[in-house]
Write a protein that holds these residues in place. Structure first.
Motif, mmCIF file in Angstrom:
data_model
loop_
_atom_site.group_PDB
_atom_site.id
_atom_site.type_symbol
_atom_site.label_atom_id
_atom_site.label_comp_id
_atom_site.label_asym_id
_atom_site.label_seq_id
_atom_site.Cartn_x
_atom_site.Cartn_y
_atom_site.Cartn_z
ATOM 1 N N HIS A 174 -21.319 15.429 8.439
ATOM 2 C CA HIS A 174 -20.576 14.200 8.154
ATOM 3 C C HIS A 174 -21.009 13.643 6.805
ATOM 4 N N GLN A 175 -22.318 13.599 6.569
ATOM 5 C CA GLN A 175 -22.839 13.077 5.302
ATOM 6 C C GLN A 175 -22.390 13.933 4.120
ATOM 7 N N ALA A 176 -22.221 15.237 4.384
ATOM 8 C CA ALA A 176 -21.785 16.153 3.327
ATOM 9 C C ALA A 176 -20.273 16.132 3.148
ATOM 10 N N GLY A 177 -19.573 15.458 4.062
ATOM 11 C CA GLY A 177 -18.119 15.363 3.955
ATOM 12 C C GLY A 177 -17.368 16.531 4.571
ATOM 13 N N THR A 178 -18.060 17.378 5.340
ATOM 14 C CA THR A 178 -17.399 18.543 5.940
ATOM 15 C C THR A 178 -17.183 18.401 7.435
ATOM 16 N N TYR A 179 -17.675 17.330 8.027
ATOM 17 C CA TYR A 179 -17.546 17.144 9.472
ATOM 18 C C TYR A 179 -16.088 16.897 9.860
ATOM 19 N N GLY A 180 -15.678 17.494 10.965
ATOM 20 C CA GLY A 180 -14.330 17.284 11.475
ATOM 21 C C GLY A 180 -13.339 18.314 10.974
ATOM 22 N N ARG A 181 -13.802 19.212 10.115
ATOM 23 C CA ARG A 181 -12.969 20.307 9.617
ATOM 24 C C ARG A 181 -13.468 21.596 10.241
ATOM 25 N N CYS A 182 -12.540 22.411 10.666
ATOM 26 C CA CYS A 182 -12.858 23.692 11.295
ATOM 27 C C CYS A 182 -13.485 24.627 10.260
ATOM 28 N N VAL A 183 -14.626 25.230 10.641
ATOM 29 C CA VAL A 183 -15.264 26.185 9.725
ATOM 30 C C VAL A 183 -14.502 27.500 9.676
ATOM 31 N N GLY A 184 -13.570 27.704 10.602
ATOM 32 C CA GLY A 184 -12.771 28.922 10.629
ATOM 33 C C GLY A 184 -11.535 28.838 9.751
ATOM 34 N N ARG A 196 -7.962 8.463 6.756
ATOM 35 C CA ARG A 196 -9.066 9.425 6.711
ATOM 36 C C ARG A 196 -10.412 8.715 6.869
ATOM 37 N N GLU A 197 -10.566 7.605 6.171
ATOM 38 C CA GLU A 197 -11.820 6.843 6.262
ATOM 39 C C GLU A 197 -12.014 6.265 7.665
ATOM 40 N N ASN A 198 -10.922 5.791 8.270
ATOM 41 C CA ASN A 198 -11.016 5.274 9.636
ATOM 42 C C ASN A 198 -11.447 6.377 10.602
ATOM 43 N N ARG A 199 -10.885 7.563 10.438
ATOM 44 C CA ARG A 199 -11.250 8.707 11.283
ATOM 45 C C ARG A 199 -12.725 9.059 11.081
ATOM 46 N N ARG A 200 -13.157 9.126 9.823
ATOM 47 C CA ARG A 200 -14.565 9.450 9.546
ATOM 48 C C ARG A 200 -15.497 8.419 10.176
ATOM 49 N N SER A 201 -15.141 7.161 10.073
ATOM 50 C CA SER A 201 -15.958 6.096 10.646
ATOM 51 C C SER A 201 -16.005 6.203 12.169
ATOM 52 N N GLN A 202 -14.849 6.452 12.772
ATOM 53 C CA GLN A 202 -14.782 6.591 14.224
ATOM 54 C C GLN A 202 -15.616 7.789 14.688
ATOM 55 N N LEU A 203 -15.533 8.890 13.968
ATOM 56 C CA LEU A 203 -16.278 10.087 14.348
ATOM 57 C C LEU A 203 -17.783 9.884 14.187
ATOM 58 N N MET A 209 0.847 -1.173 0.000
ATOM 59 C CA MET A 209 0.000 0.000 0.000
ATOM 60 C C MET A 209 0.895 1.239 0.000
ATOM 61 N N ASN A 210 0.622 2.146 -0.921
ATOM 62 C CA ASN A 210 1.450 3.350 -0.987
ATOM 63 C C ASN A 210 0.970 4.395 0.028
ATOM 64 N N GLU A 211 1.725 5.463 0.138
ATOM 65 C CA GLU A 211 1.447 6.494 1.151
ATOM 66 C C GLU A 211 0.084 7.160 0.935
ATOM 67 N N ARG A 212 -0.265 7.392 -0.316
ATOM 68 C CA ARG A 212 -1.547 8.029 -0.617
ATOM 69 C C ARG A 212 -2.710 7.141 -0.193
ATOM 70 N N ASP A 213 -2.606 5.842 -0.477
ATOM 71 C CA ASP A 213 -3.647 4.904 -0.077
ATOM 72 C C ASP A 213 -3.751 4.831 1.442
ATOM 73 N N GLN A 214 -2.603 4.863 2.130
ATOM 74 C CA GLN A 214 -2.603 4.816 3.594
ATOM 75 C C GLN A 214 -3.283 6.055 4.176
ATOM 76 N N THR A 215 -2.991 7.217 3.586
ATOM 77 C CA THR A 215 -3.605 8.457 4.048
ATOM 78 C C THR A 215 -5.120 8.398 3.865
ATOM 79 N N GLU A 216 -5.563 7.894 2.737
ATOM 80 C CA GLU A 216 -6.996 7.773 2.472
ATOM 81 C C GLU A 216 -7.639 6.781 3.442
ATOM 82 N N THR A 217 -6.963 5.683 3.718
ATOM 83 C CA THR A 217 -7.462 4.705 4.685
ATOM 84 C C THR A 217 -7.562 5.328 6.074
#
Length: 126
Positions: free
Chosen positions: A85-95, A11-18, A1-9
């Motif tokens: 979360h469904q819109a893909g913006t959850y977990g990012r600061c609005v500021g 990110r998905e793990n974080r989204r799932s946990q959140l 698995m390359n670095e980009r795939d690991q980063t995406e994985t």
């Protein structure tokens, strides 16, 4: 698995946990609200029972209603966070647009801002 795939994985793990955090907190709050309202109904029925003369109306009833209102507000904030979360913006600061640190979201799952931006936003409101 390359670095980009690991980063995406990651990110998905974080989204799932959140999402799990949000869902768990929402279920817990909804259950607390249902219990508190059921208790209030029961207390009201006891006060209104024949022979009770309406006595027993306790001042702490106002406190429990205030707590229910606060819990309902938190429930609304969690629902909004689930929509983000469904819109893909959850977990990012609005500021600042950066990821909100996981410990902050664990403590306050409906947070919309990182701690620094939240402090600035509150200072501007004053």
């Amino acid at each position: 698995m390359n670095e980009r795939d690991q980063t995406e994985t990651d990110r998905e793990n974080r989204r799932s946990q959140l999402l799990g955090l949000l869902t768990e907190r929402r279920e817990r709050l909804a259950a607390q609200i249902r219990r508190a309202l059921a208790e209030r109904r029961e207390e009201s029925q006891m006060r209104d029972a024949p022979g009770s003369h309406g006595w027993g109306a306790a001042p702490e009833g106002n406190i429990s209603l205030a707590m229910v209102a606060q819990q309902q507000q938190q429930l609304s904030q969690i629902d909004t966070a689930i929509h983000r979360h469904q819109a893909g913006t959850y977990g990012r600061c609005v500021g600042c647009g950066e990821e909100i640190p996981l410990p902050r979201l664990q403590a306050l799952p409906f947070a919309q801002r990182c701690a620094g931006c939240q402090e600035e936003w509150e200072a501007e409101k004053r």
